[in-house]
Write an enzyme that holds these catalytic residues in place. Structure first.
Site, PDB file in Angstrom:
ATOM      1  N   HIS A 194      -3.436  -4.936   0.539  1.00 18.78           N
ATOM      2  CA  HIS A 194      -3.508  -5.326   1.878  1.00 18.78           C
ATOM      3  C   HIS A 194      -3.787  -6.759   1.841  1.00 18.78           C
ATOM      4  CE1 HIS A 194      -3.053  -1.628   3.701  1.00 18.78           C
ATOM      5  NE2 HIS A 194      -3.676  -0.484   3.176  1.00 18.78           N
ATOM      6  N   GLU A 239      -2.477  -9.041   3.484  1.00 21.39           N
ATOM      7  CA  GLU A 239      -3.072  -9.417   4.875  1.00 21.39           C
ATOM      8  C   GLU A 239      -3.658  -9.116   5.624  1.00 21.39           C
ATOM      9  OE1 GLU A 239      -1.919  -5.390   6.103  1.00 21.39           O
ATOM     10  OE2 GLU A 239      -1.090  -6.436   4.333  1.00 21.39           O
ATOM     11  N   LYS A 282     -11.978   7.662  -2.501  1.00 22.18           N
ATOM     12  CA  LYS A 282     -11.119   6.190  -1.832  1.00 22.18           C
ATOM     13  C   LYS A 282     -11.338   4.736  -3.233  1.00 22.18           C
ATOM     14  CE  LYS A 282     -10.057   3.830   2.536  1.00 22.18           C
ATOM     15  NZ  LYS A 282     -11.219   3.801   3.583  1.00 22.18           N
ATOM     16  N   ARG A 340     -16.503   2.215  10.409  1.00 28.24           N
ATOM     17  CA  ARG A 340     -15.791   3.440  11.555  1.00 28.24           C
ATOM     18  C   ARG A 340     -15.681   4.248  11.458  1.00 28.24           C
ATOM     19  NH1 ARG A 340      -9.464   2.611   9.839  1.00 28.24           N
ATOM     20  NH2 ARG A 340     -10.259   3.878   7.879  1.00 28.24           N
ATOM     21  N   SER A 352      -7.772  -0.112  -0.332  1.00 29.07           N
ATOM     22  CA  SER A 352      -8.039   0.535   0.959  1.00 29.07           C
ATOM     23  C   SER A 352      -6.965   2.058   0.542  1.00 29.07           C
ATOM     24  CB  SER A 352      -7.989   0.162   2.453  1.00 29.07           C
ATOM     25  OG  SER A 352      -9.064   1.463   3.203  1.00 29.07           O
ATOM     26  N   CYS A 399       0.587  -1.520   0.136  1.00 25.46           N
ATOM     27  CA  CYS A 399       0.100   0.147  -0.005  1.00 25.46           C
ATOM     28  C   CYS A 399       0.628   1.674   0.218  1.00 25.46           C
ATOM     29  CB  CYS A 399      -1.525   0.088   1.079  1.00 25.46           C
ATOM     30  SG  CYS A 399      -2.483   1.215   0.498  1.00 25.46           S
TER      31      CYS A 399
END
Length: 289
Positions: free
Chosen positions: A218, A220, A152, A232, A175, A131
């Site tokens: 990402h 992971e 985004k 969030r 992200s 990222c």
């Protein structure tokens, strides 16, 4: 296989047989994510699914102030470049960070990041940047600038290339608020695009000369990470759209696919490191004859 953490906040939760510790592939992890314990868990779990025993050592940039935790505790559980600069590791892994809306020279540890990147060229076999770190490394290595975005890139995206060594069905969680220019990357000597998508731009690039993978994503992430980020941001009254290509109520179906892709990516990366290490050992043996 088994993962052994030499340090970190989750060190006590990991076990390894003494015999395997010497045989393990050593990975130095520069953890830049705000929630370091969660990232440790994500990486440990993913590495535990690979077919090599792995030793993880976690590092942080000492010139950065960690606003999401106690700096003193971080210093006790992580190492800095000064502490391990004379050591050699099989691989370096650098995580992402929520910094893509800042210019590189605005980041407090930018000069240290450059120093770590240069150090890794002579003290590790391979490197993997994810990222934000991938965009930062592309800028350091090839002067490729990041492009800031108003909206985004958020969700799970598939590789759309037909002529890549990477499977076309390869998926990657995303992200981020930035990307790199496709034409600039394609025109950069020594850089090969392995994964691309019309919506995200190139998201997986490889440099054979630098033995590096630049992963704009990402791999992971856990099954619920994208949905947790979405809720969030909603709680913060931010203007955010749901992540695409993943169900918020049943994310396990998308997760099963991208997890398979993540294992494929990390396994290929570790296999390359192992091959380079064996080649160097063979060269040393030849010199001793």
């Amino acid at each position: 296989m088994t993962v052994f953490c030499t340090n970190g906040f989750n060190k006590k939760t990991n076990r390894i047989l003494p015999l395997n510790k010497k045989q393990a592939t050593s990975i130095l992890v520069l953890n830049l994510m705000p929630d370091k314990q969660t990232t440790e868990t994500q990486l440990s779990n993913l590495c535990n699914e690979l077919n090599r025993p792995i030793s993880l050592t976690f590092m942080y940039p000492k010139t950065h102030c960690w606003h999401h935790g106690d700096q003193t505790s971080l210093a006790k559980n992580y190492v800095t470049l000064d502490q391990i600069k004379d050591q050699y590791f099989d691989s370096l892994l650098v995580t992402g960070a929520p910094l893509e809306r800042l210019d590189f020279n605005e980041i407090d540890f930018w000069q240290e990041f450059i120093a770590i990147r240069h150090w890794a060229q002579s003290h590790t076999q391979t490197q993997l940047f994810t990222c934000w770190a991938a965009q930062a490394a592309l800028f350091v290595d090839y002067a490729i600038p990041k492009i800031d975005l108003d909206e985004k890139i958020f969700g799970v995206y598939v590789n759309e290339l037909n002529d890549s060594a990477l499977p076309q069905w390869f998926q990657m969680p995303q992200s981020r608020f930035s990307k790199v220019d496709r034409q600039t990357v394609q025109n950069t000597p020594g850089l090969q695009v392995l994964g691309d998508n019309q919506s995200t731009g190139p998201f997986l690039m490889q440099s054979d000369t630098k033995h590096s993978l630049y992963v704009l994503g990402h791999p992971e992430y856990f099954m619920d990470t994208l949905s947790n980020e979405y809720y969030r941001d909603l709680h913060k009254n931010m203007a955010v759209k749901p992540p695409i290509n993943i169900s918020l109520t049943a994310p396990q179906f998308s997760y099963a696919h991208w997890r398979c892709c993540s294992r494929y990516l990390y396994q290929s990366w570790l296999d390359q490191s192992f091959t380079l290490k064996e080649q160097k050992n063979d060269d040393k043996k030849q010199l001793q004859l």
